[in-house]
Design a protein around this motif. Sequence first.
Motif, PDB file in Angstrom:
ATOM      1  N   THR A 106       0.835  -1.204   0.000  1.00 40.67           N
ATOM      2  CA  THR A 106       0.000   0.000   0.000  1.00 40.67           C
ATOM      3  C   THR A 106       0.868   1.252   0.000  1.00 40.67           C
ATOM      4  N   GLY A 107       0.408   2.270  -0.720  1.00 39.14           N
ATOM      5  CA  GLY A 107       0.999   3.596  -0.692  1.00 39.14           C
ATOM      6  C   GLY A 107      -0.084   4.608  -0.360  1.00 39.14           C
ATOM      7  N   PHE A 108       0.250   5.896  -0.462  1.00 42.87           N
ATOM      8  CA  PHE A 108      -0.702   6.947  -0.105  1.00 42.87           C
ATOM      9  C   PHE A 108      -0.897   7.926  -1.261  1.00 42.87           C
ATOM     10  N   GLU A 109      -2.070   8.553  -1.247  1.00 44.79           N
ATOM     11  CA  GLU A 109      -2.303   9.700  -2.112  1.00 44.79           C
ATOM     12  C   GLU A 109      -1.479  10.886  -1.589  1.00 44.79           C
ATOM     13  N   PRO A 110      -1.298  11.950  -2.398  1.00 43.96           N
ATOM     14  CA  PRO A 110      -0.590  13.143  -1.917  1.00 43.96           C
ATOM     15  C   PRO A 110      -1.308  13.764  -0.723  1.00 43.96           C
ATOM     16  N   PHE A 111      -0.560  14.475   0.115  1.00 45.73           N
ATOM     17  CA  PHE A 111      -1.163  15.114   1.289  1.00 45.73           C
ATOM     18  C   PHE A 111      -0.478  16.448   1.545  1.00 45.73           C
ATOM     19  N   GLY A 112      -1.149  17.276   2.373  1.00 46.44           N
ATOM     20  CA  GLY A 112      -0.570  18.572   2.728  1.00 46.44           C
ATOM     21  C   GLY A 112      -0.260  19.388   1.492  1.00 46.44           C
ATOM     22  N   ARG A 113       0.955  19.974   1.463  1.00 42.06           N
ATOM     23  CA  ARG A 113       1.368  20.786   0.314  1.00 42.06           C
ATOM     24  C   ARG A 113       2.067  19.949  -0.755  1.00 42.06           C
ATOM     25  N   HIS A 114       2.162  18.637  -0.547  1.00 45.64           N
ATOM     26  CA  HIS A 114       2.826  17.783  -1.523  1.00 45.64           C
ATOM     27  C   HIS A 114       1.981  17.652  -2.789  1.00 45.64           C
ATOM     28  N   GLN A 115       2.625  17.789  -3.919  1.00 43.41           N
ATOM     29  CA  GLN A 115       1.925  17.683  -5.204  1.00 43.41           C
ATOM     30  C   GLN A 115       1.857  16.235  -5.687  1.00 43.41           C
ATOM     31  N   LEU A 116       2.697  15.391  -5.129  1.00 42.93           N
ATOM     32  CA  LEU A 116       2.675  13.975  -5.468  1.00 42.93           C
ATOM     33  C   LEU A 116       3.150  13.196  -4.261  1.00 42.93           C
ATOM     34  N   ASN A 117       2.901  11.894  -4.284  1.00 42.87           N
ATOM     35  CA  ASN A 117       3.348  11.028  -3.199  1.00 42.87           C
ATOM     36  C   ASN A 117       4.025   9.817  -3.836  1.00 42.87           C
ATOM     37  N   PRO A 118       5.352   9.732  -3.743  1.00 41.47           N
ATOM     38  CA  PRO A 118       6.064   8.655  -4.436  1.00 41.47           C
ATOM     39  C   PRO A 118       5.752   7.268  -3.900  1.00 41.47           C
ATOM     40  N   SER A 119       5.132   7.173  -2.727  1.00 37.66           N
ATOM     41  CA  SER A 119       4.842   5.846  -2.170  1.00 37.66           C
ATOM     42  C   SER A 119       3.863   5.076  -3.052  1.00 37.66           C
ATOM     43  N   ALA A 120       2.876   5.768  -3.623  1.00 37.86           N
ATOM     44  CA  ALA A 120       1.903   5.091  -4.484  1.00 37.86           C
ATOM     45  C   ALA A 120       2.570   4.567  -5.754  1.00 37.86           C
ATOM     46  N   GLN A 121       3.461   5.385  -6.343  1.00 38.96           N
ATOM     47  CA  GLN A 121       4.175   4.948  -7.542  1.00 38.96           C
ATOM     48  C   GLN A 121       5.146   3.820  -7.214  1.00 38.96           C
ATOM     49  N   ALA A 122       5.783   3.907  -6.042  1.00 40.53           N
ATOM     50  CA  ALA A 122       6.738   2.871  -5.642  1.00 40.53           C
ATOM     51  C   ALA A 122       6.068   1.509  -5.544  1.00 40.53           C
ATOM     52  N   VAL A 123       4.911   1.452  -4.881  1.00 41.27           N
ATOM     53  CA  VAL A 123       4.264   0.146  -4.714  1.00 41.27           C
ATOM     54  C   VAL A 123       3.677  -0.355  -6.033  1.00 41.27           C
ATOM     55  N   SER A 124       3.230   0.566  -6.885  1.00 42.30           N
ATOM     56  CA  SER A 124       2.717   0.159  -8.191  1.00 42.30           C
ATOM     57  C   SER A 124       3.832  -0.445  -9.038  1.00 42.30           C
TER      58      SER A 124
ATOM     59  N   ASP B 210      10.871  22.218 -10.094  1.00 40.59           N
ATOM     60  CA  ASP B 210      11.085  23.662 -10.165  1.00 40.59           C
ATOM     61  C   ASP B 210      11.629  24.230  -8.869  1.00 40.59           C
ATOM     62  N   ALA B 211      12.115  23.350  -7.962  1.00 40.04           N
ATOM     63  CA  ALA B 211      12.533  23.843  -6.643  1.00 40.04           C
ATOM     64  C   ALA B 211      13.955  23.424  -6.293  1.00 40.04           C
ATOM     65  N   GLY B 212      14.792  23.270  -7.288  1.00 37.17           N
ATOM     66  CA  GLY B 212      16.185  22.969  -7.019  1.00 37.17           C
ATOM     67  C   GLY B 212      16.402  21.667  -6.294  1.00 37.17           C
ATOM     68  N   GLY B 213      15.521  20.685  -6.505  1.00 34.72           N
ATOM     69  CA  GLY B 213      15.700  19.377  -5.876  1.00 34.72           C
ATOM     70  C   GLY B 213      15.009  19.230  -4.544  1.00 34.72           C
ATOM     71  N   ARG B 214      14.397  20.330  -4.023  1.00 39.03           N
ATOM     72  CA  ARG B 214      13.706  20.205  -2.751  1.00 39.03           C
ATOM     73  C   ARG B 214      12.435  19.376  -2.924  1.00 39.03           C
ATOM     74  N   CYS B 215      11.957  18.823  -1.815  1.00 40.82           N
ATOM     75  CA  CYS B 215      10.759  17.993  -1.866  1.00 40.82           C
ATOM     76  C   CYS B 215       9.528  18.800  -2.235  1.00 40.82           C
ATOM     77  N   CYS B 216       8.590  18.120  -2.881  1.00 40.67           N
ATOM     78  CA  CYS B 216       7.273  18.722  -3.053  1.00 40.67           C
ATOM     79  C   CYS B 216       6.689  18.968  -1.670  1.00 40.67           C
ATOM     80  N   GLY B 217       6.385  20.229  -1.355  1.00 42.98           N
ATOM     81  CA  GLY B 217       5.787  20.522  -0.062  1.00 42.98           C
ATOM     82  C   GLY B 217       6.763  20.447   1.084  1.00 42.98           C
ATOM     83  N   ASP B 218       8.036  20.846   0.894  1.00 41.50           N
ATOM     84  CA  ASP B 218       8.992  20.840   2.001  1.00 41.50           C
ATOM     85  C   ASP B 218       8.382  21.554   3.205  1.00 41.50           C
ATOM     86  N   GLY B 219       8.551  20.964   4.357  1.00 43.26           N
ATOM     87  CA  GLY B 219       7.980  21.512   5.579  1.00 43.26           C
ATOM     88  C   GLY B 219       6.924  20.611   6.152  1.00 43.26           C
TER      89      GLY B 219
END
Length: 235
Positions: free
Chosen positions: A8-26, A178-187
Amino acid sequence: MTTKVLLTGFEPFGRHQLNPSAQAVSDAAAVLNKTGVATAAVELPCVFGQASRRLRREIALHRPELVICVGQASGRARIGLERVAVNIDDAPIVDNAGEQPVDLPIAEDGPAAYFSTLPVKACLRELTARQIPAEVSQSAGTYVCNHVFYSLMHELAGGAFAGTRGGFVHIPCAPRPDAGGRCCGDGDCDGGSSSGGGGEVQPGHGWRSQRGCRGSSLIRRYQMGALVPGARLPV
């Protein structure tokens, strides 16, 4: 064909635009199915209560031998093999339904904590042998990841699924182009804290430096598959 593994993975949450866990498990499920390991991959909602109910339905549907739940942790640079789930919801941010439980038990009748039944040290050795940065983590946080981890172990401890192993794995978030390698939704972070167990990973084998991008498809393809006993994965 009987499902052997449930991921199982998760949908995106908070300020994150994507959640790699869903793609990883797929991706991992696709690889494992090709090797003959019957695997199902499911995306869970990032919502307290809803996520655990969906997980229980999927376990009852597939009756797998192994369940690995996966989430993202924006504060980490390695895969985190979670050792313990705690019986508390204490959300630092609202979930995707706008709820923010504080200091609430996950299961009124449950113990304070459950240990993963995955062989976390053996998993660490396998990942390290494949030069995938990893560590054993002592905290899965108190957000939806820990909620799902505890709910999983509580369900497996009930007796109906005797012999089924389960656990939780955190992966680093995907960098924002577009954020110099920072995470989607850093923080925003659902990672808790981690410690120990990862000393075998040598300098220069960091997630970013080794593969060029923490969200690379190569890592996503193998990171979960490498945890499954008997999976014949090409090196």
